[in-house]
Write a protein that holds these residues in place. Structure first.
Motif, short mmCIF file in Angstrom:
data_model
loop_
_atom_site.label_atom_id
_atom_site.label_comp_id
_atom_site.label_asym_id
_atom_site.label_seq_id
_atom_site.Cartn_x
_atom_site.Cartn_y
_atom_site.Cartn_z
N VAL A 291 -46.96 68.00 -148.62
CA VAL A 291 -46.05 67.57 -147.54
C VAL A 291 -46.73 66.50 -146.69
O VAL A 291 -46.13 65.47 -146.33
N VAL A 292 -47.98 66.73 -146.36
CA VAL A 292 -48.73 65.76 -145.54
C VAL A 292 -48.89 64.44 -146.29
O VAL A 292 -48.74 63.36 -145.71
N LEU A 293 -49.19 64.51 -147.59
CA LEU A 293 -49.32 63.28 -148.38
C LEU A 293 -48.00 62.51 -148.40
O LEU A 293 -47.98 61.28 -148.31
N GLN A 294 -46.89 63.24 -148.55
CA GLN A 294 -45.57 62.60 -148.53
C GLN A 294 -45.35 61.88 -147.20
O GLN A 294 -44.87 60.74 -147.16
N ASN A 295 -45.71 62.52 -146.11
CA ASN A 295 -45.51 61.91 -144.79
C ASN A 295 -46.40 60.69 -144.59
O ASN A 295 -45.98 59.70 -143.98
N LEU A 296 -47.63 60.77 -145.07
CA LEU A 296 -48.52 59.61 -144.97
C LEU A 296 -48.01 58.46 -145.81
O LEU A 296 -48.08 57.28 -145.41
N TRP A 297 -47.51 58.77 -147.00
CA TRP A 297 -46.97 57.74 -147.89
C TRP A 297 -45.81 57.00 -147.22
O TRP A 297 -45.78 55.77 -147.17
N THR A 298 -44.86 57.75 -146.70
CA THR A 298 -43.68 57.10 -146.12
C THR A 298 -43.98 56.43 -144.78
O THR A 298 -43.26 55.53 -144.36
N THR A 299 -45.04 56.86 -144.12
CA THR A 299 -45.40 56.26 -142.83
C THR A 299 -46.18 54.96 -143.00
O THR A 299 -45.91 53.97 -142.32
N PHE A 300 -47.15 54.96 -143.93
CA PHE A 300 -48.06 53.82 -144.04
C PHE A 300 -47.91 53.02 -145.34
O PHE A 300 -48.39 51.90 -145.42
N ASN A 301 -47.31 53.61 -146.37
CA ASN A 301 -47.14 52.92 -147.65
C ASN A 301 -48.46 52.29 -148.14
O ASN A 301 -48.53 51.09 -148.39
N PRO A 302 -49.50 53.11 -148.29
CA PRO A 302 -50.80 52.56 -148.69
C PRO A 302 -50.86 52.21 -150.17
O PRO A 302 -50.06 52.70 -150.97
N SER A 303 -51.84 51.39 -150.53
CA SER A 303 -52.03 51.06 -151.94
C SER A 303 -52.73 52.18 -152.69
O SER A 303 -52.66 52.23 -153.92
N ALA A 304 -53.40 53.08 -151.97
CA ALA A 304 -54.09 54.20 -152.63
C ALA A 304 -54.13 55.41 -151.72
O ALA A 304 -54.30 55.29 -150.51
N LEU A 305 -53.97 56.61 -152.33
CA LEU A 305 -54.14 57.89 -151.65
C LEU A 305 -55.28 58.63 -152.33
O LEU A 305 -55.26 58.81 -153.55
N VAL A 306 -56.26 59.07 -151.54
CA VAL A 306 -57.42 59.78 -152.09
C VAL A 306 -57.57 61.09 -151.34
O VAL A 306 -57.38 61.13 -150.12
N VAL A 307 -57.89 62.16 -152.05
CA VAL A 307 -58.13 63.45 -151.40
C VAL A 307 -59.52 63.95 -151.78
O VAL A 307 -60.00 63.73 -152.89
#
Length: 392
Positions: A291-307
């Motif tokens: 859920v948090v990743l989804q919110n970060l994606w739609t908020t910032f639209n980054p080129s990469a997500l890393v956990v």
């Protein structure tokens, strides 16, 4: 008439332009650097010689033909003679690494945190940093600076750690304390940079990983606390008081479980390490991470997500569940979800990123120095930006 300070800044900018070009396109010759940067060949030649002498660059043994005239010599970032020290102050441990300019971990130390009083932590950090410097000296590696990642909201403008609830720290004037401790441990006067540990973790991927991190990246770190390091438009996005990315204290449920920060329903209470250790199936926490990743994606639209972080190492299932949750949200919206990958450096991500913080500042000399980056006299040279300006 230009002042000496102006000329020195212009020189640092010009050096930074060359270094950033070679980081993105290794193997360029002096002539190619002049063409790509817009600097004159004489300026490039002079600056390249300085950067080689100082251990920033090295010449390849193989020369490359370049039309008529003399063959050119390819240049590379030197990964052997200059490096940085990075520190992660975690809730449960201290991690200290020596890192080359190219992101190679040259040495690493880890100890349990022996106490949570700020002065005690600074002394323990300084002792490990001094040991790491000794190991780098044995490799003939010149130290460019020290970076420190802290588990809380750090205000770069004032040098204050606003709060680190898992350590019980609030409004701590950290920079002078760590600077004093390093000096007492016998460290030479080098630049010291401080930032939130999730932000430093993001820099480990942004500065040293090739490929998908173009001008934006978000790193979500999962441990006793949960945080996000955000890089936007080639800069760390930290917010007005350093609280950007404190996603562990974003609310996922109104009047939910009590968090260590005093709020109720924070994300940390759903997939922080303490909660995961109590679940029969810790991977369930991955739904909330998703859920948090989804919110970060739609908020910032980054080129990469890393956990990354201790929880991802201990419970790898939460990452897979989080990916599936993110994909589900994306499918519902008829969109392609961004790729999610795990940390390149594993548990050393924040420490390596703290070392990368030194490089991040060196490569951007137009940034105003702040209390969070105490520059002391040293033999370390400070470079880099994307603006092209001729030296006078």
């Amino acid at each position: 008439m230009k002042t000496t300070g102006d000329q020195q800044l212009v020189k640092r900018i010009n050096r930074s332009v060359l270094l950033r070009l070679l980081r993105s396109q290794g193997g360029l010759s002096r002539a190619q650097l002049a063409n790509e940067s817009g600097l004159t060949k004489s300026t490039v030649s002079l600056l390249v010689r300085e950067l080689i002498d100082e251990g920033w660059l090295t010449e390849n043994d193989v020369t490359a033909a370049q039309g008529l005239g003399r063959p050119s010599t390819p240049l590379q970032i030197d990964g052997r003679t200059r490096g940085m020290i990075g520190v992660e102050v975690a809730v449960e441990a201290l991690r200290v690494v020596g890192v080359s300019l190219t992101g190679q971990v040259l040495c690493a130390l880890e100890e349990p945190l022996t106490g949570t009083q700020v002065e005690d932590v600074c002394r323990q950090v300084a002792r490990l940093v001094a040991r790491t410097r000794t190991q780098l000296k044995r490799r003939s590696v010149q130290l460019s600076g020290v970076g420190v990642g802290l588990p809380g909201a750090f205000d770069e403008a004032t040098g204050m750690l606003r709060f680190a609830p898992n350590l019980g720290w609030r409004n701590v004037d950290f920079v002078p304390l760590i600077t004093k401790a390093l000096a007492q441990a016998g460290m030479p006067p080098v630049p010291v940079h401080v930032q939130n540990e999730a932000d430093t973790a993001a820099l480990s991927e942004y500065e040293f990983s090739e490929g998908d991190a173009k001008d934006s990246l978000i790193f979500v770190t999962c441990g006793a606390g949960v945080g996000a390091g955000i890089v936007l438009n080639d800069r760390l996005f930290t917010g007005i008081q350093g609280m950007a990315g404190e996603i562990g204290h974003s609310i996922l449920q109104i009047d939910g479980p009590l968090c260590s920060c005093g709020r109720k329903g924070c994300a940390e209470t759903f997939f922080g390490a303490r909660t995961l250790s109590k679940l029969k199936q810790p991977a369930q926490g991955g739904h909330y991470l998703g859920v948090v990743l989804q919110n970060l994606w739609t908020t910032f639209n980054p080129s990469a997500l890393v956990v990354g972080g201790p929880s991802c190492e201990q419970y790898p299932g939460i990452v897979e569940v989080a990916k599936a949750t993110l994909q589900s949200y994306a499918a519902s919206a008829g969109m392609a979800a961004p790729a999610v990958r795990t940390a390149r450096y594993g548990l050393l991500a924040s420490a390596v990123g703290a070392a990368a913080l030194v490089l991040h500042h060196d490569l951007r000399p137009m940034h105003t120095r702040s209390p969070a980056s105490v520059a002391q006299p040293s033999d370390a040279t400070d470079p880099i930006s994307s603006t092209t300006t001729e030296t006078a």
